[in-house]
Design a protein around this motif. Structure first.
Motif, PDB file in Angstrom:
ATOM      1  N   SER A 179      15.963  -5.599  20.957  1.00 34.74           N
ATOM      2  CA  SER A 179      14.811  -5.003  20.287  1.00 34.74           C
ATOM      3  C   SER A 179      15.057  -3.525  19.960  1.00 34.74           C
ATOM      4  N   VAL A 180      15.647  -2.785  20.920  1.00 39.56           N
ATOM      5  CA  VAL A 180      15.958  -1.368  20.659  1.00 39.56           C
ATOM      6  C   VAL A 180      16.906  -1.275  19.454  1.00 39.56           C
ATOM      7  N   CYS A 181      18.002  -2.044  19.508  1.00 35.34           N
ATOM      8  CA  CYS A 181      19.007  -1.950  18.439  1.00 35.34           C
ATOM      9  C   CYS A 181      18.434  -2.446  17.110  1.00 35.34           C
ATOM     10  N   GLY A 182      17.709  -3.577  17.155  1.00 37.06           N
ATOM     11  CA  GLY A 182      17.193  -4.167  15.911  1.00 37.06           C
ATOM     12  C   GLY A 182      16.264  -3.222  15.170  1.00 37.06           C
ATOM     13  N   LYS A 183      15.319  -2.610  15.910  1.00 37.91           N
ATOM     14  CA  LYS A 183      14.359  -1.711  15.252  1.00 37.91           C
ATOM     15  C   LYS A 183      15.085  -0.534  14.608  1.00 37.91           C
ATOM     16  N   ILE A 184      16.054   0.021  15.332  1.00 39.80           N
ATOM     17  CA  ILE A 184      16.763   1.197  14.805  1.00 39.80           C
ATOM     18  C   ILE A 184      17.588   0.819  13.577  1.00 39.80           C
ATOM     19  N   ILE A 185      18.257  -0.313  13.648  1.00 41.48           N
ATOM     20  CA  ILE A 185      19.079  -0.748  12.502  1.00 41.48           C
ATOM     21  C   ILE A 185      18.194  -0.916  11.266  1.00 41.48           C
ATOM     22  N   GLU A 186      17.061  -1.586  11.435  1.00 37.26           N
ATOM     23  CA  GLU A 186      16.201  -1.822  10.263  1.00 37.26           C
ATOM     24  C   GLU A 186      15.559  -0.539   9.759  1.00 37.26           C
ATOM     25  N   SER A 187      15.231   0.377  10.680  1.00 37.69           N
ATOM     26  CA  SER A 187      14.607   1.615  10.200  1.00 37.69           C
ATOM     27  C   SER A 187      15.629   2.507   9.493  1.00 37.69           C
ATOM     28  N   ASN A 188      16.908   2.209   9.656  1.00 41.25           N
ATOM     29  CA  ASN A 188      17.936   2.956   8.917  1.00 41.25           C
ATOM     30  C   ASN A 188      18.499   2.115   7.770  1.00 41.25           C
ATOM     31  N   PHE A 189      17.710   1.193   7.284  1.00 43.28           N
ATOM     32  CA  PHE A 189      18.018   0.389   6.099  1.00 43.28           C
ATOM     33  C   PHE A 189      19.231  -0.527   6.270  1.00 43.28           C
ATOM     34  N   GLY A 190      19.496  -0.909   7.533  1.00 43.37           N
ATOM     35  CA  GLY A 190      20.545  -1.897   7.757  1.00 43.37           C
ATOM     36  C   GLY A 190      19.898  -3.241   7.990  1.00 43.37           C
ATOM     37  N   ARG A 191      20.717  -4.275   8.102  1.00 40.84           N
ATOM     38  CA  ARG A 191      20.137  -5.580   8.455  1.00 40.84           C
ATOM     39  C   ARG A 191      20.976  -6.220   9.547  1.00 40.84           C
ATOM     40  N   LEU A 192      20.253  -6.845  10.455  1.00 43.15           N
ATOM     41  CA  LEU A 192      20.937  -7.520  11.557  1.00 43.15           C
ATOM     42  C   LEU A 192      21.605  -8.747  10.997  1.00 43.15           C
ATOM     43  N   ASP A 193      22.890  -8.820  11.180  1.00 36.57           N
ATOM     44  CA  ASP A 193      23.596  -9.971  10.618  1.00 36.57           C
ATOM     45  C   ASP A 193      23.715 -11.077  11.648  1.00 36.57           C
ATOM     46  N   LYS A 194      24.175 -10.701  12.843  1.00 35.75           N
ATOM     47  CA  LYS A 194      24.385 -11.735  13.865  1.00 35.75           C
ATOM     48  C   LYS A 194      24.145 -11.173  15.255  1.00 35.75           C
ATOM     49  N   PHE A 195      23.657 -12.033  16.129  1.00 36.09           N
ATOM     50  CA  PHE A 195      23.714 -11.770  17.563  1.00 36.09           C
ATOM     51  C   PHE A 195      24.815 -12.683  18.070  1.00 36.09           C
ATOM     52  N   ILE A 196      25.864 -12.087  18.616  1.00 38.19           N
ATOM     53  CA  ILE A 196      26.972 -12.919  19.102  1.00 38.19           C
ATOM     54  C   ILE A 196      27.007 -12.747  20.615  1.00 38.19           C
ATOM     55  N   GLY A 197      26.281 -13.605  21.354  1.00 43.72           N
ATOM     56  CA  GLY A 197      26.180 -13.423  22.796  1.00 43.72           C
ATOM     57  C   GLY A 197      25.512 -12.092  23.069  1.00 43.72           C
ATOM     58  N   ASP A 198      26.265 -11.180  23.692  1.00 37.15           N
ATOM     59  CA  ASP A 198      25.705  -9.855  23.962  1.00 37.15           C
ATOM     60  C   ASP A 198      26.129  -8.855  22.882  1.00 37.15           C
ATOM     61  N   GLY A 199      26.687  -9.353  21.803  1.00 31.52           N
ATOM     62  CA  GLY A 199      27.124  -8.467  20.711  1.00 31.52           C
ATOM     63  C   GLY A 199      26.204  -8.568  19.503  1.00 31.52           C
ATOM     64  N   ILE A 200      26.234  -7.493  18.699  1.00 31.89           N
ATOM     65  CA  ILE A 200      25.409  -7.458  17.484  1.00 31.89           C
ATOM     66  C   ILE A 200      26.292  -7.005  16.329  1.00 31.89           C
ATOM     67  N   MET A 201      26.134  -7.664  15.189  1.00 33.37           N
ATOM     68  CA  MET A 201      26.785  -7.172  13.967  1.00 33.37           C
ATOM     69  C   MET A 201      25.682  -6.797  12.981  1.00 33.37           C
ATOM     70  N   ALA A 202      25.799  -5.592  12.413  1.00 33.91           N
ATOM     71  CA  ALA A 202      24.798  -5.150  11.432  1.00 33.91           C
ATOM     72  C   ALA A 202      25.504  -4.712  10.158  1.00 33.91           C
ATOM     73  N   ILE A 203      24.862  -5.011   9.041  1.00 35.44           N
ATOM     74  CA  ILE A 203      25.432  -4.660   7.733  1.00 35.44           C
ATOM     75  C   ILE A 203      24.557  -3.585   7.100  1.00 35.44           C
ATOM     76  N   PHE A 204      25.192  -2.571   6.556  1.00 37.50           N
ATOM     77  CA  PHE A 204      24.470  -1.525   5.834  1.00 37.50           C
ATOM     78  C   PHE A 204      24.941  -1.566   4.385  1.00 37.50           C
ATOM     79  N   ASP A 205      24.103  -2.168   3.541  1.00 40.05           N
ATOM     80  CA  ASP A 205      24.494  -2.294   2.133  1.00 40.05           C
ATOM     81  C   ASP A 205      23.285  -2.153   1.211  1.00 40.05           C
ATOM     82  N   SER A 206      22.225  -1.512   1.723  1.00 39.12           N
ATOM     83  CA  SER A 206      21.012  -1.430   0.909  1.00 39.12           C
ATOM     84  C   SER A 206      21.176  -0.476  -0.256  1.00 39.12           C
TER      85      SER A 206
END
Ligand code: FES
Length: 335
Positions: A179-206
């Motif tokens: 939740s901490v990471c997701g909110k910050i990623i979206e508020s910086n115009f990124g998008r959560l791509d995947k949750f991989i176990g305890d890992g997160i991949m985010a794409i910034f292409d807005s």
């Protein structure tokens, strides 16, 4: 003729006229003022002209992000319009301000502000419901080359943490971190791509500007570092646990497109540069730091990294070594 006798004589006609106009309006709205919005797949929502796309999603109970509640103050409701783009009304003031700020492509619009007047096909872009079989438009499935910035985040010592805690507590801790990471990623115009176990991949292409995307990715990493410190304070009290993490950011050409199968279907990025970003995240272990970024990202984001050391690393499959900056405390980055 006296006024009273005119009213007496024509009153029934007035009433009949009003009823006919009302019926005509209902018939027009029901049968002639309707348009169709096609969502990924076979889902089609019929709405009256003047309805926003976000309202259409709500009417049809289609999940649609709208962090600011439809006020045109975020961009999480954004959709890609993939048909009839020429018929779109111009963005209103709120929409224009938001779109100008992050430099989105012309066919990306805010669902809460867009009131189409003819049939459209759209793809919600942020956390939309994903289903491969629902994406009927071949264009959306083919993917396209695009410069993006990729952020990987991974928890450190997760195996130990899950051994020490009950499974439900681990789920609680993980959800706090997501939740901490997701909110910050979206508020910086990124998008959560995947949750991989305890890992997160985010794409910034807005943005169409890679510099802007790199800056957004680094800002997100810096804010995650800051916010994880306060989350750690809470986790220490509740579970005597420290959540340690590592991050990596790289940018460059990737192939972005809708990929998946069945119900597991999402717009993602693939390619060598995505693998490099993942490798940089792994290197944060070796350098015992929070974040490793490539020189390319640092330059594009115009970071002042005077106080940070750099290094050259070998990346499998690349002829030349890559210059990187290991950053111990990402919250200290100056923009
Ligand atoms: S919901 Fe925030 S801009 Fe549309």
């Amino acid at each position: 003729m006296a006024v009273t006798s005119i009213i007496d004589n024509y009153y029934p006609l007035f009433v009949l006229g009003i009823i006919l106009v009302a019926v005509a309006n209902v018939v027009r709205a029901k049968y002639f003022g309707r348009i169709k919005i096609q969502y990924p797949g076979s889902e089609t929502v019929t709405i009256s002209k003047g309805t926003t796309i976000l309202e259409a999603s709500r009417i049809a109970k289609i999940p649609h992000q709208s962090v600011c509640g439809g006020k045109g103050r975020c961009t999480t409701c954004r959709v890609k319009v993939i048909s009839n783009q020429d018929s779109l009304p111009a963005p209103n003031t709120y929409e224009k301000r938001a779109l100008d700020r992050i430099g989105l492509e012309e066919n990306i619009r805010l669902a809460c502000q867009l009131r189409p007047s003819s049939d459209l096909s759209i793809i919600p872009l942020v956390n939309s419901r994903n289903s491969l079989e629902k994406a009927t438009n071949p264009k959306a499935l083919s993917g396209k080359e695009k410069e993006t910035a990729i952020l990987f985040i991974d928890l450190r010592g997760f195996t130990k943490l899950s051994e020490k805690n009950l499974a439900y507590d681990v789920v609680y801790i993980l959800n706090k971190y997501y939740s901490v990471c997701g909110k910050i990623i979206e508020s910086n115009f990124g998008r959560l791509d995947k949750f991989i176990g305890d890992g997160i991949m985010a794409i910034f292409d807005s943005s169409e500007e890679i510099a802007e995307n790199c800056k957004n990715a680094v800002k997100a990493a810096s804010q995650i570092s800051e916010n994880m410190k306060s989350l750690n304070g809470q986790m220490k009290i509740e579970f005597s646990e420290d959540i340690r993490f590592g991050m990596g950011i790289h940018a460059g050409d990737t192939i972005v497109g809708l990929m998946g199968y069945g119900e597991k279907f999402s717009e993602t990025a693939v390619g060598d540069n995505v693998n490099v970003a993942s490798r940089l995240e792994e290197l944060s272990k070796k350098y015992a730091c929070e974040l490793v970024i490539s020189q390319y990202v640092a330059e594009k984001a115009k970071l002042n990294l005077d106080k940070f050391n750099s290094d050259l690393v070998e990346i499998r499959g690349r002829k030349e070594n890559l210059k990187i900056f290991p950053i111990h405390n990402a919250a200290e980055i100056n923009f």
